[in-house]
Write a protein that holds these residues in place. Structure first.
Motif, PDB file in Angstrom:
ATOM      1  N   ASN A 149       0.861  -1.183   0.000  1.00 55.06           N
ATOM      2  CA  ASN A 149       0.000   0.000   0.000  1.00 55.06           C
ATOM      3  C   ASN A 149       0.897   1.232   0.000  1.00 55.06           C
ATOM      4  O   ASN A 149       1.419   1.646   1.032  1.00 55.06           O
ATOM      5  N   GLN A 150       1.100   1.832  -1.168  1.00 59.32           N
ATOM      6  CA  GLN A 150       2.054   2.922  -1.314  1.00 59.32           C
ATOM      7  C   GLN A 150       1.674   4.157  -0.511  1.00 59.32           C
ATOM      8  O   GLN A 150       2.522   5.015  -0.249  1.00 59.32           O
ATOM      9  N   SER A 151       0.419   4.279  -0.110  1.00 57.90           N
ATOM     10  CA  SER A 151       0.002   5.432   0.689  1.00 57.90           C
ATOM     11  C   SER A 151       0.238   5.206   2.182  1.00 57.90           C
ATOM     12  O   SER A 151      -0.014   6.097   2.991  1.00 57.90           O
ATOM     13  N   PHE A 152       0.729   4.015   2.517  1.00 55.73           N
ATOM     14  CA  PHE A 152       0.983   3.694   3.926  1.00 55.73           C
ATOM     15  C   PHE A 152       2.133   4.566   4.434  1.00 55.73           C
ATOM     16  O   PHE A 152       3.186   4.653   3.805  1.00 55.73           O
ATOM     17  N   PRO A 153       1.973   5.234   5.569  1.00 53.19           N
ATOM     18  CA  PRO A 153       3.016   6.157   6.037  1.00 53.19           C
ATOM     19  C   PRO A 153       4.250   5.419   6.538  1.00 53.19           C
ATOM     20  O   PRO A 153       4.167   4.288   7.021  1.00 53.19           O
ATOM     21  N   ALA A 154       5.420   6.074   6.412  1.00 51.32           N
ATOM     22  CA  ALA A 154       6.645   5.532   6.995  1.00 51.32           C
ATOM     23  C   ALA A 154       6.477   5.522   8.503  1.00 51.32           C
ATOM     24  O   ALA A 154       6.168   6.545   9.115  1.00 51.32           O
ATOM     25  N   THR A 155       6.642   4.365   9.106  1.00 48.28           N
ATOM     26  CA  THR A 155       6.381   4.231  10.534  1.00 48.28           C
ATOM     27  C   THR A 155       7.285   3.159  11.125  1.00 48.28           C
ATOM     28  O   THR A 155       7.827   2.311  10.406  1.00 48.28           O
ATOM     29  N   SER A 156       7.434   3.185  12.424  1.00 47.27           N
ATOM     30  CA  SER A 156       8.233   2.164  13.093  1.00 47.27           C
ATOM     31  C   SER A 156       7.354   0.973  13.432  1.00 47.27           C
ATOM     32  O   SER A 156       6.115   1.069  13.459  1.00 47.27           O
ATOM     33  N   VAL A 157       7.982  -0.152  13.719  1.00 44.25           N
ATOM     34  CA  VAL A 157       7.224  -1.348  14.060  1.00 44.25           C
ATOM     35  C   VAL A 157       6.475  -1.145  15.374  1.00 44.25           C
ATOM     36  O   VAL A 157       5.380  -1.674  15.571  1.00 44.25           O
TER      37      VAL A 157
END
Length: 641
Positions: free
Chosen positions: A538-546
């Motif tokens: 999902n390319q719109s998924f934000p950069a985030t930590s686990v």
């Protein structure tokens, strides 16, 4: 066999490059398009090289040198991911290394010594020579893993006796100062084969084997390197303790005794965690890692990578002028028994690079005395900063650490690096000199004929080092991609969708990921022996930590939502961030979450430091009872063990 045809744009491949740049005298290096033989090592920054073609001397910058490219022999595992190697194969490689370890180093070994090791391990002398050649050429344990059975393209079936004789002729005859031609090498093989009753092999096979010799082996063997080296140069297999630089590096974690503030409102977000590594011989600090999150496998990975990688780019990125001439692989990584230090991924990565993991005896803190005392002294310096929490409640009485906190994470990191450089340069009572001088003496030798180990090999590719120490996972590839918390997909995965292993079960593949940014992971293609960067589907998924992702997922489950999907998780992450934005000016916890998100999104790593100017540090508040400048707070470092 799965097809390797890609549909659409072909994904970019990253080939593992674990080559090491040898910086010893007579080593061959590449500078630009030219090849040089190192004639003299001036210091950590400059060597004098002789152009092998023109014979002209030139001063060469160390950070601009590249190793001579090695030929990758068919069947060798040198460009494999460590997790793809079975425990049985690792055991064989370790036993082979055990056999040759006392023979390594830069001293000349007699045939009698080689034969003695061969007898002890019940192999031929030629086999020991071959293991030594492989390890010296590649510098990694993967080179000692048994080559794959079956015939690779371009290889020829010959008997074991002929194979060993061919290696012998190349090593003893062709790679000699007499510099015989290939035709003479073929004749020499024929003469020796007839004398020993070994059937002659095709001349093309001999020529093919000779053509595989790397540039480095060819130039060194045919008279460009001294036959003998300094017999006092330390050998990796002979030290009883921390007898030379990088013999033993200790590593540990500690919470920082000071509050830091967020970048926006400059209000307290709590304490940071510091992971620190020190060379026991010289007391030189070799690397560190600073984090908001509690210690984990990634803390160890980033600190070890930072310890190994050269520091020039790191200092430039932080806007700090100074020298931190430390790089190279430690012989021993010494730590406590925490799970983050005992992880399987860390163990294999260390093993491949020849790093032995040693652990302190339980409840025996004196075995970690060097790193413990170093951290204690650094905390004493921290106690002079605004926002200090001191080390106990009695000292902290009457002081509002949150209210007095003044430094952001980036500002504290600049302060920390400067303190590291100052510590390295200050007199140390236990070694009667500064750690930097002790390091120099260990590398270059001293006035009293102190043995010198020379400059340690310099890693050619920081990204490969960093990637090798990231946590590894095994997953299957489905038609929709691969599942690891979220779904990832790239055309690089297509050839392996629903692939089966030899037993008919769905095959698992190796992936590596930085838990601070789960928007992408690294896929190791077992056929191409290359890594591919795989983005979240999902390319719109934000950069985030686990950690942020799992917190949002837990929130969704607690709300009783039956169908958990990426869109829902994405929405919750964004909503949580909006909540943090609206509340971060009022509470420490939300400010801390916001700052962690910002730091993780910067994706600053040892291999790719963020190029940001050094912040101006202004000390606006001081704890009661303290006076003087922060720069004067390092008194007492000299008595660290």
């Amino acid at each position: 066999m799965n097809t390797l045809t890609y549909h659409g744009e072909k994904p970019q491949a990253f080939i593992p490059d674990r080559a090491r740049l040898s910086l010893e005298r007579n080593a061959f290096v590449r500078y630009g398009d030219d090849v040089y033989r190192i004639n003299q090592v001036l210091d950590f920054k400059t060597v004098v090289g002789i152009d092998v073609y023109s014979g002209r001397a030139a001063a060469l910058p160390v950070d601009g040198l590249k190793p001579i490219a090695q030929e990758r022999l068919d069947g060798l595992y040198v460009n494999y991911d460590m997790e793809s190697i079975s425990e049985e194969q690792w055991a064989i490689a370790k036993r082979r290394f055990e056999a040759i370890e006392p023979l390594l180093g830069d001293v000349v070994r007699t045939k009698a010594e080689i034969k003695a090791r061969a007898l002890l391990y019940e192999v031929d002398t030629a086999t020991v020579y071959r293991w030594m050649d492989r390890y010296k050429s590649w510098g990694e344990l993967l080179a000692l893993i048994p080559r794959k059975r079956g015939w690779q393209s371009g290889t020829v079936r010959i008997s074991a006796e002929a194979d060993e004789l061919l290696d012998e002729v190349i090593r003893e005859y062709y790679l000699s100062k007499t510099r015989p031609t290939v035709s003479k090498a073929v004749s020499e093989f024929r003469i020796r084969a007839q004398a020993r009753g070994i059937p002659m092999i095709a001349e093309s096979t001999i020529r093919q084997r000779i053509s595989r010799i790397s540039d480095k082996q060819f130039l060194r063997g045919r008279g460009f390197a001294d036959k003998a080296r300094n017999s006092y140069t330390p050998s990796p297999g002979s030290f009883p303790g921390a007898d030379f630089p990088l013999a033993v590096v200790q590593i540990d974690h500690t919470p920082i005794d000071a509050m830091v503030v967020d970048d926006v409102h400059r209000k307290s977000i709590g304490r940071l965690w510091l992971t620190l590594a020190i060379d026991v011989h010289s007391r030189m600090i070799t690397g560190y890692y600073l984090a908001i999150d509690a210690p984990s496998v990634i803390s160890v990975a980033m600190c070890v990578a930072h310890s190994i990688i050269p520091k020039e780019e790191w200092l430039i990125a932080h806007g700090i002028e100074g020298d931190w001439p430390v790089w190279g692989f430690p012989r021993v990584l010494h730590s406590d028994n925490g799970a983050d230090f005992r992880s399987e991924s860390l163990r294999k990565s260390c093993s491949n690079y020849g790093i032995e993991n040693r652990f302190r005896p339980v409840k025996r803190p004196k075995y970690g005395g060097h790193i413990e005392r170093l951290m204690g002294k650094f905390m004493q310096a921290v106690h002079g900063l605004p926002g200090t929490t001191f080390s106990n409640i009695q000292q902290r009485e009457g002081i509002d650490s949150d209210a007095q906190a003044a430094l952001t994470v980036s500002e504290f990191e600049v302060w920390l690096v400067r303190e590291i450089l100052k510590y390295n340069a200050k007199y140390h009572a236990k070694i009667f000199m500064s750690p930097l001088h002790k390091w120099n003496v260990g590398i270059f030798g001293g006035r009293d004929d102190t043995p010198a180990m020379g400059l340690p090999p310099r890693p050619a590719d920081p990204f490969t080092i960093q990637r090798d120490f990231l946590p590894a996972y095994e997953r299957t590839v489905q038609h929709y991609g691969v599942e690891l918390d979220v779904t990832y997909y790239s055309e690089a995965l297509r050839p392996w969708i629903n692939a089966k292993d030899d037993s008919g079960k769905t095959r698992k593949f190796i992936f590596r990921r930085d838990p601070r940014d789960i928007s992408q992971l690294w896929f190791y293609d077992p056929h191409l022996k290359q890594y591919f960067k795989i983005p979240v589907a999902n390319q719109s998924f934000p950069a985030t930590s686990v950690w942020e992702f799992r917190a949002a997922k837990k929130q969704a489950v607690e709300q009783g939502l039956a169908n958990i999907d990426d869109d829902l998780i994405k929405r919750l992450i964004i909503e949580n961030r909006e909540l943090v934005e609206s509340a971060k000016a009022t509470t420490k916890k939300t400010r801390r979450l916001a700052q962690r998100q910002k730091i993780h999104q910067q994706n600053k790593t040892p291999a790719l430091p963020a190029a940001t100017p050094a912040p101006t540090i202004q000390i606006t508040a001081r704890p009661a009872g303290y006076s003087g400048l922060v720069d004067d707070l390092d008194d007492g470092f000299e008595d660290i063990l």
